[in-house]
Design a protein around this motif. Structure first.
Motif, mmCIF file in Angstrom:
data_model
loop_
_atom_site.group_PDB
_atom_site.id
_atom_site.type_symbol
_atom_site.label_atom_id
_atom_site.label_comp_id
_atom_site.label_asym_id
_atom_site.label_seq_id
_atom_site.Cartn_x
_atom_site.Cartn_y
_atom_site.Cartn_z
ATOM 1 N N ILE A 110 0.809 -1.173 0.128
ATOM 2 C CA ILE A 110 -0.081 0.202 -0.076
ATOM 3 C C ILE A 110 0.974 1.303 0.109
ATOM 4 C CG2 ILE A 110 -1.812 1.119 1.246
ATOM 5 C CD1 ILE A 110 -2.455 -1.405 2.511
ATOM 6 N N ASN A 111 0.742 2.062 -0.898
ATOM 7 C CA ASN A 111 1.441 3.164 -1.157
ATOM 8 C C ASN A 111 0.464 4.652 -0.888
ATOM 9 O OD1 ASN A 111 3.612 5.251 -1.583
ATOM 10 N ND2 ASN A 111 3.396 4.951 -3.635
ATOM 11 N N ASP A 136 0.667 4.926 7.451
ATOM 12 C CA ASP A 136 0.997 4.579 8.678
ATOM 13 C C ASP A 136 1.991 3.245 8.470
ATOM 14 O OD1 ASP A 136 1.511 3.402 11.195
ATOM 15 O OD2 ASP A 136 -0.867 3.181 11.656
ATOM 16 N N SER A 137 3.329 3.467 8.745
ATOM 17 C CA SER A 137 4.386 2.743 8.516
ATOM 18 C C SER A 137 4.438 1.519 9.386
ATOM 19 C CB SER A 137 5.524 3.385 8.409
ATOM 20 O OG SER A 137 5.655 3.669 9.759
ATOM 21 N N SER A 138 3.393 1.577 10.394
ATOM 22 C CA SER A 138 3.194 0.278 11.300
ATOM 23 C C SER A 138 2.238 -0.749 10.670
ATOM 24 C CB SER A 138 2.841 0.712 12.681
ATOM 25 O OG SER A 138 1.513 1.034 12.559
ATOM 26 N N VAL A 178 3.997 1.068 2.198
ATOM 27 C CA VAL A 178 5.486 1.653 1.478
ATOM 28 C C VAL A 178 6.108 2.690 2.011
ATOM 29 C CG1 VAL A 178 6.308 2.333 -0.791
ATOM 30 C CG2 VAL A 178 4.474 0.820 -0.739
ATOM 31 N N VAL A 179 7.361 2.611 2.341
ATOM 32 C CA VAL A 179 7.925 3.706 3.039
ATOM 33 C C VAL A 179 8.811 4.674 2.103
ATOM 34 C CG1 VAL A 179 8.230 2.597 5.279
ATOM 35 C CG2 VAL A 179 10.016 2.505 3.596
ATOM 36 N N ASP A 180 9.137 3.996 0.932
ATOM 37 C CA ASP A 180 9.664 4.867 -0.087
ATOM 38 C C ASP A 180 9.381 4.137 -1.566
ATOM 39 O OD1 ASP A 180 10.977 6.988 -1.373
ATOM 40 O OD2 ASP A 180 13.050 6.187 -0.755
ATOM 41 N N LEU A 217 10.064 -1.203 1.800
ATOM 42 C CA LEU A 217 9.012 -1.578 3.069
ATOM 43 C C LEU A 217 9.748 -1.814 4.193
ATOM 44 C CD1 LEU A 217 8.100 -3.621 0.460
ATOM 45 C CD2 LEU A 217 6.017 -2.818 1.474
ATOM 46 N N ALA A 218 9.355 -1.810 5.308
ATOM 47 C CA ALA A 218 10.076 -1.565 6.834
ATOM 48 C C ALA A 218 10.043 -3.227 7.059
ATOM 49 C CB ALA A 218 9.206 -1.053 7.869
ATOM 50 N N GLY A 219 10.972 -3.861 7.271
ATOM 51 C CA GLY A 219 11.243 -5.220 7.804
ATOM 52 C C GLY A 219 11.370 -6.183 6.625
#
Length: 372
Positions: free
Chosen positions: A202-203, A208-210, A215-217, A300-302
Motif C-alpha cells: 500500500i502506497n 501508517d508505516s506500522s 510503502v515507506v519509499d 518496505l519496513a522489515g
C-alpha cells in the motif's frame, strides 16, 4: 557480529548475491582467517514463528579498511559456478531435452551432485514461510512440457564460451529461466504471472508505516526511449520467390502506439521457420522492451508482512505476486515481484521489491495476439 548486510535475489537477473559487513573486538586478520573465500553463507529471516531460509551461497570476495576491526564479505549463489567458467573444447549436445542440457552443462562445468527442479513451489514456500505459496498448474505444466522438449538442432558450445551464457541463450528462446533456490538447488522454471497474490503493498501519502505492506519509499520510471511501437520478426523463407514472407510476424505495442512514437524493431532470425514462431518471438521482444522501460520499486519496513491467506506474517520473496494499492501513482492491480533486496543493520531492516506488470511477463506460449 554482523553490522550490516544486503542480499539481492531475482528471477530475470542472475546470480543472486550478498554483501555482509562484520566486526569484532580483535584485529582484522582474525576476521579474514575465520572467513576465507569459499566460506558458506546463509541468510535466514524469522517470520514470527520460525526461521525461513532465504539464500545459500559462498564468499568470493573480501575487503577491509581502517582500524574499526571490520571486514566486508561478498559472494553469490550456486549459479556463479557457471559464470566466468568456460568450455575447454567444442562440444555438441545432441539428442537432449532442455532439462538434459542443463544437467550436462553443469556436469561439464565441474558441478557435482546437482539437484534440479522443474518448478519453484518449494523454493517459494521455503522463502515466504507460507504453505499457500503455490504456482499455477498451467505454468507448471507448460514448464514441464518445454523442459522435456527435444532440441531439434543440437546446440554446440565453443571452446572459450561461458557456460552460463551458452545455457541462457538456448533457454531464453523457449521462455525458461535458471535460478538457485534458497537451499542451493537449481530451479528451471518460468515467471508465473497466474499465481494468486500472497500479500499487499500500500502506497499512500502519510501512510501508517506500522501497518503491514505500507510503502515507506518508492521509485517509478516510465522510459519510452528504448521501447518500440511494433516488432517484426523475419525467419527462414519458403523459397527464392517467397523470400521471408512465409515466416514473418508483426506485433504492435498498443501502449506505445498511443503515445505517437513510431519506433519499429525488425529482427532477422534464421532459426524461425513458421509464422507461429515469428509471432512468439515478436511478442517476446515487445514484452522485453516494455520491461526495460517500466520500473517500479517499493521500499518496505522489515522483511515480513501479513499474508492474504490467514493473516500470519510471511517473508517478502521473489517469484511471487503482490496486490498493489498505490494512491500516489494510481495503481490498483496485482504485480509480479521480480526481485527482492533484503537490507539490514544492527538497528533496522528493510526490503526493496522490484515489481513488473503481469501483462509484460510473456515467456511461454500465449494465445494473445497483441500487447495491450
Amino acid at each position: 557480529i554482523c553490522e550490516s548486510y544486503e542480499v539481492h535475489m531475482g528471477v530475470l537477473t542472475q546470480p543472486s548475491r550478498f554483501s555482509v559487513r562484520i566486526g569484532h573486538s580483535g584485529v582484522v586478520k582474525e576476521l579474514l582467517e575465520k572467513y576465507p573465500n569459499g566460506t558458506k553463507f546463509e541468510l535466514l529471516v524469522h517470520d514470527g514463528e520460525r526461521y525461513c531460509l532465504q539464500f545459500t551461497g559462498a564468499v568470493s570476495a573480501r575487503s577491509a579498511g581502517g582500524y574499526a576491526s571490520t571486514a566486508t564479505l561478498k559472494g553469490r549463489d550456486g549459479l556463479a559456478d557457471l559464470m566466468n567458467n568456460h568450455a575447454t573444447a567444442d562440444k555438441s549436445y545432441s539428442g537432449t531435452t532442455y532439462f538434459d542440457l542443463v544437467s550436462k552443462v553443469f556436469t561439464d562445468a565441474g558441478v557435482k551432485d546437482l539437484t534440479l527442479f522443474d518448478e519453484s513451489d518449494n523454493d517459494r514456500k521455503t522463502k515466504t514461510g507460507s504453505a499457500a505459496a503455490n504456482g499455477s498448474e498451467k505454468v507448471k505444466s507448460d514448464v514441464k512440457k518445454k523442459g522435456k522438449k527435444l532440441l531439434v538442432h543440437p546446440p554446440t558450445i565453443k571452446a572459450g564460451e561461458e557456460y552460463f551464457h551458452f545455457l541462457k541463450e538456448h533457454l531464453d528462446r523457449v521462455g525458461l529461466f535458471l535460478f538457485a533456490a534458497a537451499d542451493g538447488a537449481i530451479v528451471l522454471s518460468s515467471p508465473d504471472r497466474e499465481q494468486p497474490a500472497l500479500y499487499q503493498a500500500i502506497n499512500q501519502r502519510n501512510g501508517d508505516s506500522s501497518l503491514p505492506g505500507t510503502v515507506v519509499d518508492f521509485q517509478f520510471d516510465d522510459d519510452a526511449t528504448d521501447r518500440f511501437a511494433e516488432c517484426t520478426i523475419y525467419g527462414r523463407g519458403g523459397g527464392k520467390n517467397a523470400g521471408r514472407t512465409k515466416a514473418k510476424s508483426t506485433i504492435p505495442d498498443e501502449e506505445m502506439g498511443a503515445t505517437g512514437f513510431l519506433n519499429r524493431m525488425v529482427k532477422i532470425d534464421h532459426r524461425v521457420s513458421s509464422p507461429d514462431e515469428a509471432e512468439f518471438y515478436a511478442r517476446r521482444a515487445i514484452s522485453e522492451s516494455r520491461r526495460r522501460g517500466w520500473r517500479l520499486e517499493y521500499t518496505l519496513a522489515g522483511h515480513t508482512t501479513a499474508s492474504k491467506f490467514g493473516g500470519k506474517r510471511i517473508v517478502w520473496a521473489r517469484d511471487t505476486v503482490v496486490n498493489v494499492i498505490d494512491e500516489e501513482l494510481g495503481f490498483a492491480e496485482d504485480m509480479f515481484v521480480e526481485s527482492v533486496t533484503l537490507l539490514g543493520t544492527k538497528d533496522s531492516t528493510q526490503t526493496v521489491i522490484r515489481l513488473m506488470r503481469l501483462e509484460d511477463l510473456r515467456f511461454l506460449d500465449d494465445p494473445a495476439k497483441n500487447i495491450s
